[in-house]
Enzyme design. Structure first.
Site, PDB file in Angstrom:
ATOM      1  N   SER A  49      -7.982   9.942   8.917  1.00  0.00           N
ATOM      2  CA  SER A  49      -8.761   8.839   9.474  1.00  0.00           C
ATOM      3  C   SER A  49      -8.947   9.068  10.963  1.00  0.00           C
ATOM      4  CB  SER A  49      -8.031   7.516   9.248  1.00  0.00           C
ATOM      5  OG  SER A  49      -8.571   6.530  10.103  1.00  0.00           O
ATOM      6  N   GLU A 144      -7.158  -2.786  -4.118  1.00  0.00           N
ATOM      7  CA  GLU A 144      -6.597  -3.730  -3.145  1.00  0.00           C
ATOM      8  C   GLU A 144      -5.550  -4.634  -3.785  1.00  0.00           C
ATOM      9  OE1 GLU A 144      -8.992  -5.496  -0.157  1.00  0.00           O
ATOM     10  OE2 GLU A 144     -10.637  -4.104  -0.489  1.00  0.00           O
ATOM     11  N   ASP A 156     -15.585  -9.678  -1.336  1.00  0.00           N
ATOM     12  CA  ASP A 156     -15.783  -8.629  -0.331  1.00  0.00           C
ATOM     13  C   ASP A 156     -16.331  -7.349  -0.947  1.00  0.00           C
ATOM     14  OD1 ASP A 156     -14.497 -10.583   1.113  1.00  0.00           O
ATOM     15  OD2 ASP A 156     -12.558  -9.564   1.096  1.00  0.00           O
TER      16      ASP A 156
HETATM   17  C1  GLA Z   1     -10.815 -12.941   1.645  1.00  0.00           C
HETATM   18  C2  GLA Z   1     -10.754 -12.414   0.206  1.00  0.00           C
HETATM   19  C3  GLA Z   1     -11.970 -12.850  -0.594  1.00  0.00           C
HETATM   20  C4  GLA Z   1     -12.235 -14.342  -0.463  1.00  0.00           C
HETATM   21  C5  GLA Z   1     -12.183 -14.769   0.999  1.00  0.00           C
HETATM   22  C6  GLA Z   1     -12.293 -16.257   1.177  1.00  0.00           C
HETATM   23  O1  GLA Z   1     -11.867 -12.324   2.327  1.00  0.00           O
HETATM   24  O2  GLA Z   1     -10.678 -11.014   0.217  1.00  0.00           O
HETATM   25  O3  GLA Z   1     -11.815 -12.463  -1.942  1.00  0.00           O
HETATM   26  O4  GLA Z   1     -11.346 -15.081  -1.255  1.00  0.00           O
HETATM   27  O5  GLA Z   1     -10.998 -14.345   1.636  1.00  0.00           O
HETATM   28  O6  GLA Z   1     -13.555 -16.696   0.786  1.00  0.00           O
END
Ligand code: GLA
Length: 375
Positions: A49, A144, A156
């Protein structure tokens, strides 16, 4: 060697709704993680990285799971993606991964999903060309959840894979989970999000207070939502029709958690409808601000610095402002008239100084493309 990129995200609205099988409305950011990759033939994964100079990490594909506890924290995201592909039966003869991230870490902008999704698209193109977008999202999320130990929903990873330039992504998480074959076009919709046309900008104010998804607060909120759903006798809070129904919960904390999720789902649909109808996006401003109040008061995931940033933006004329992401730190977004952006930035700086906080980092974002190969 070839290079792939995957973006960070901001969620326009729909926070803590994903693991309640509700709705989210993210955009991808122009800030990306780059993954330069090439196959090897010795059965090993090498990860370097640019942000972690020094010895790269070298592990046998067959040893990934066993070695998990011994590898540095940052490398668990890419290694988790390799491990998950292998677990699903994809043959990986070895791979070199060079990472370079420009998504601020801990800012609530989803640098971790950008990292895992950049690796996921690279591995798909190199070793699993038949994988669908849906599978990539599942692989990155499993990396994750299971390998890193962050119990995230799929907001995400979906944003990093499915978003397109110029659009916000409306995702119906329950529909997406139900349809295992969903690729593009099922349970999600690309909604035009063109702020420039209306003389508007989306300003990110990063408080600089890092948030962590593995520290227990996030998992506690998930558990509370599950308990609230159980108290109402539904599968998920998605099934609760109105805030009045949520108010039937006797326990004060669970009632407020449920109320946030129910009202937040309604806010996502209201914002999506206004944008879909091509209305002036200024109209969504008050809904964003309501979303912040709900996260602050009912869901209790805001912080004093996030509240200062929201208040400063609104006081300087923003049409709406809210914290983004999981909370407990990270960033705020503010919807501002282009000619007011500098005034809002100044207002945030001044209020941070007055509150004894370090200067926030600010930048304007536009909806960018999801993960793809660049050369
Ligand atoms: C983090 C988590 C998501 C979601 C948000 C809140 O980013 O990774 O999955 O739950 O919090 O909306």
């Amino acid at each position: 060697m070839r290079t792939w990129v995957a973006p960070g995200r901001v969620n326009i609205i729909g926070e803590h709704t994903d693991y309640n099988e509700g709705y989210v409305l993210p955009i991808a950011l122009p800030l990306v993680v780059r993954c330069t990759a090439a196959g090897r033939t010795d059965g090993r994964v090498r990860v370097g990285s640019r942000q972690r100079p020094g010895e790269p990490v070298l592990v046998a594909v067959s040893e990934l799971t066993a070695q998990r506890a011994r590898v540095p924290g940052w490398s668990r995201y890419p290694l988790g993606v390799v491990a998950e592909f292998a677990r699903r039966g994809v043959r990986i003869p070895g791979v070199d991964l060079e990472l370079d991230g420009a998504v601020p870490i801990g800012a609530g902008l989803s640098s971790s999903a950008a990292l895992s999704c950049a690796v996921a698209v690279a591995l798909r193109d190199l070793f699993a060309p038949g994988s669908t977008d849906r599978e990539l999202i599942d692989v990155a999320r499993a990396a994750e959840n299971d390998y890193v130990g962050a119990p995230t929903g799929l907001l995400d990873q979906s944003a990093a894979i499915l978003c397109t330039a110029g659009h916000a992504l409306l995702l119906d998480v329950r529909g997406f989970i139900a349809d295992a074959t969903a690729a593009r076009g099922v349970a999600h919709e690309q909604i035009p999000f063109d702020l420039a046309r209306f003389g508007l900008e989306l300003l990110v104010i990063d408080t600089g207070q890092p948030h962590e998804l593995v520290d227990g607060h996030y998992a506690e909120r998930r558990d509370q939502c599950a308990a609230a759903a159980a108290a109402l006798g539904v599968t998920a809070l998605r099934d609760v029709a109105s805030a009045a129904d949520a108010d039937r919960i006797a326990d004060d904390v669970l009632r407020r958690r449920a109320r946030h999720v129910v009202t937040e789902n309604a806010r996502v649909l209201a914002v999506a409808e206004k944008l879909r109808d091509g209305l002036d996006p200024r109209e969504i401003g008050p809904i964003l601000t309501e979303g912040h109040a709900s996260l602050r008061d009912d869901f209790e995931v805001s912080t004093p610095a996030l509240d200062v940033a929201v208040d400063a933006a609104l006081a300087a004329g923003a049409h709406g402002a809210r914290m983004v992401g999981g909370g407990f730190g990270g960033s705020v977004i503010a919807l501002v008239d282009r000619e007011r952006t500098e005034v809002v930035v100044e207002s945030a700086r001044r209020r941070f100084t007055d509150a004894g906080l370090p200067d926030p980092r600010t930048f304007v974002v536009v909806p960018a493309a999801g993960a793809h190969r660049i050369d």
